[in-house]
Design a protein around this motif. Sequence first.
Motif, PDB file in Angstrom:
ATOM      1  N   ALA A  40       5.104 -13.656  25.902  1.00 30.33           N
ATOM      2  CA  ALA A  40       5.857 -14.841  25.486  1.00 30.33           C
ATOM      3  C   ALA A  40       4.962 -16.076  25.387  1.00 30.33           C
ATOM      4  N   GLU A  41       3.772 -16.003  25.967  1.00 30.79           N
ATOM      5  CA  GLU A  41       2.836 -17.132  25.942  1.00 30.79           C
ATOM      6  C   GLU A  41       2.013 -17.096  24.658  1.00 30.79           C
ATOM      7  N   THR A  42       2.657 -17.349  23.538  1.00 30.27           N
ATOM      8  CA  THR A  42       1.974 -17.242  22.243  1.00 30.27           C
ATOM      9  C   THR A  42       0.917 -18.329  22.054  1.00 30.27           C
ATOM     10  N   ALA A  43       1.015 -19.435  22.788  1.00 33.57           N
ATOM     11  CA  ALA A  43       0.002 -20.489  22.685  1.00 33.57           C
ATOM     12  C   ALA A  43      -1.348 -20.022  23.229  1.00 33.57           C
ATOM     13  N   ALA A  44      -1.343 -18.958  24.036  1.00 30.10           N
ATOM     14  CA  ALA A  44      -2.597 -18.432  24.589  1.00 30.10           C
ATOM     15  C   ALA A  44      -3.381 -17.616  23.558  1.00 30.10           C
ATOM     16  N   LEU A  45      -2.705 -17.212  22.492  1.00 34.28           N
ATOM     17  CA  LEU A  45      -3.349 -16.414  21.440  1.00 34.28           C
ATOM     18  C   LEU A  45      -4.163 -17.295  20.507  1.00 34.28           C
ATOM     19  N   PRO A  46      -5.237 -16.785  19.962  1.00 31.30           N
ATOM     20  CA  PRO A  46      -5.797 -15.465  20.211  1.00 31.30           C
ATOM     21  C   PRO A  46      -6.636 -15.448  21.484  1.00 31.30           C
ATOM     22  N   TYR A  47      -6.661 -14.272  22.113  1.00 36.30           N
ATOM     23  CA  TYR A  47      -7.586 -14.051  23.213  1.00 36.30           C
ATOM     24  C   TYR A  47      -8.896 -13.552  22.604  1.00 36.30           C
ATOM     25  N   ARG A  48      -9.993 -13.849  23.274  1.00 35.27           N
ATOM     26  CA  ARG A  48     -11.299 -13.375  22.829  1.00 35.27           C
ATOM     27  C   ARG A  48     -11.977 -12.635  23.970  1.00 35.27           C
ATOM     28  N   GLY A  62     -14.722  -9.108  20.421  1.00 33.38           N
ATOM     29  CA  GLY A  62     -13.472  -8.901  19.717  1.00 33.38           C
ATOM     30  C   GLY A  62     -12.458  -9.989  19.975  1.00 33.38           C
ATOM     31  N   ARG A  63     -11.354  -9.861  19.270  1.00 29.46           N
ATOM     32  CA  ARG A  63     -10.294 -10.858  19.291  1.00 29.46           C
ATOM     33  C   ARG A  63      -8.957 -10.143  19.369  1.00 29.46           C
ATOM     34  N   ILE A  64      -8.063 -10.677  20.179  1.00 29.16           N
ATOM     35  CA  ILE A  64      -6.710 -10.139  20.317  1.00 29.16           C
ATOM     36  C   ILE A  64      -5.756 -11.155  19.706  1.00 29.16           C
ATOM     37  N   ASP A  65      -5.147 -10.786  18.591  1.00 23.90           N
ATOM     38  CA  ASP A  65      -4.247 -11.689  17.877  1.00 23.90           C
ATOM     39  C   ASP A  65      -2.788 -11.526  18.274  1.00 23.90           C
ATOM     40  N   VAL A  90     -17.770  -9.085  31.745  1.00 28.82           N
ATOM     41  CA  VAL A  90     -16.803  -9.048  30.647  1.00 28.82           C
ATOM     42  C   VAL A  90     -15.697 -10.044  30.966  1.00 28.82           C
ATOM     43  N   THR A  91     -15.404 -10.925  30.019  1.00 33.59           N
ATOM     44  CA  THR A  91     -14.326 -11.891  30.214  1.00 33.59           C
ATOM     45  C   THR A  91     -13.390 -11.858  29.009  1.00 33.59           C
ATOM     46  N   VAL A  92     -12.136 -12.147  29.293  1.00 32.85           N
ATOM     47  CA  VAL A  92     -11.128 -12.356  28.260  1.00 32.85           C
ATOM     48  C   VAL A  92     -10.700 -13.804  28.405  1.00 32.85           C
ATOM     49  N   VAL A  93     -10.848 -14.578  27.335  1.00 33.42           N
ATOM     50  CA  VAL A  93     -10.488 -15.997  27.381  1.00 33.42           C
ATOM     51  C   VAL A  93      -9.334 -16.252  26.424  1.00 33.42           C
ATOM     52  N   ASP A  94      -8.521 -17.242  26.752  1.00 33.04           N
ATOM     53  CA  ASP A  94      -7.386 -17.586  25.896  1.00 33.04           C
ATOM     54  C   ASP A  94      -7.823 -18.564  24.806  1.00 33.04           C
ATOM     55  N   ALA A  95      -6.880 -19.009  24.001  1.00 24.81           N
ATOM     56  CA  ALA A  95      -7.184 -19.873  22.852  1.00 24.81           C
ATOM     57  C   ALA A  95      -7.825 -21.189  23.265  1.00 24.81           C
ATOM     58  N   SER A  96      -7.566 -21.643  24.490  1.00 24.70           N
ATOM     59  CA  SER A  96      -8.153 -22.906  24.952  1.00 24.70           C
ATOM     60  C   SER A  96      -9.514 -22.707  25.611  1.00 24.70           C
ATOM     61  N   GLY A  97      -9.964 -21.435  25.693  1.00 22.38           N
ATOM     62  CA  GLY A  97     -11.260 -21.150  26.288  1.00 22.38           C
ATOM     63  C   GLY A  97     -11.228 -20.865  27.771  1.00 22.38           C
ATOM     64  N   GLU A  98     -10.024 -20.840  28.354  1.00 21.38           N
ATOM     65  CA  GLU A  98      -9.886 -20.545  29.779  1.00 21.38           C
ATOM     66  C   GLU A  98      -9.973 -19.041  30.024  1.00 21.38           C
ATOM     67  N   VAL A  99     -10.730 -18.641  31.038  1.00 21.39           N
ATOM     68  CA  VAL A  99     -10.846 -17.240  31.397  1.00 21.39           C
ATOM     69  C   VAL A  99      -9.539 -16.779  32.027  1.00 21.39           C
ATOM     70  N   VAL A 100      -8.971 -15.672  31.512  1.00 24.60           N
ATOM     71  CA  VAL A 100      -7.746 -15.116  32.076  1.00 24.60           C
ATOM     72  C   VAL A 100      -8.009 -13.792  32.787  1.00 24.60           C
ATOM     73  N   LEU A 101      -8.990 -13.037  32.315  1.00 29.06           N
ATOM     74  CA  LEU A 101      -9.381 -11.778  32.953  1.00 29.06           C
ATOM     75  C   LEU A 101     -10.896 -11.732  33.022  1.00 29.06           C
ATOM     76  N   SER A 102     -11.406 -11.114  34.088  1.00 27.73           N
ATOM     77  CA  SER A 102     -12.858 -11.018  34.238  1.00 27.73           C
ATOM     78  C   SER A 102     -13.192  -9.761  35.020  1.00 27.73           C
ATOM     79  N   GLY A 103     -14.360  -9.205  34.737  1.00 27.33           N
ATOM     80  CA  GLY A 103     -14.810  -8.027  35.462  1.00 27.33           C
ATOM     81  C   GLY A 103     -16.272  -7.745  35.211  1.00 27.33           C
ATOM     82  N   VAL A 104     -16.779  -6.760  35.925  1.00 24.40           N
ATOM     83  CA  VAL A 104     -18.188  -6.382  35.815  1.00 24.40           C
ATOM     84  C   VAL A 104     -18.265  -4.889  35.531  1.00 24.40           C
ATOM     85  N   VAL A 105     -19.136  -4.549  34.595  1.00 21.38           N
ATOM     86  CA  VAL A 105     -19.392  -3.153  34.253  1.00 21.38           C
ATOM     87  C   VAL A 105     -20.629  -2.713  35.024  1.00 21.38           C
TER      88      VAL A 105
END
Length: 109
Positions: A40-48, A62-65, A90-105
């Motif tokens: 429902a948080e469409t303002a967070a899209l796209p994630y990168r 990549g990008r998540i639309d 590895v990070t997933v950031v929202d449209a504003s550039g804020e990190v929402v998910l992070s991890g290490v391989v």
Amino acid sequence: THLGQLRPVAGGSGGGAVLQLVSPTILDFVMVTVSGLDPAETAALPYRVRLENSGGDVLRAGRIDELDADGGADVFHEFKTADLSGYTTVTVVDASGEVVLSGVVDQSA
């Protein structure tokens, strides 16, 4: 082949998994699966999705639309000229550039 887990930042939700193929003879690639993000948080899209090495160099993976109803999505990226050796964060950031998910391989094996 290397695996990693993505976790939400403090106060966040969701998670994910990362699969990297790092090879001296064939093209390197990364697959990232996320789930539990708020659809429902469409303002967070796209994630990168970004990969980072210890020197601070960043590769776009990549990008998540859009997210499915469960807040999930998949990203696949093949790197034709880049070697993924050392790109372990590895990070997933929202449209504003804020990190929402992070991890290490773990590339040690």
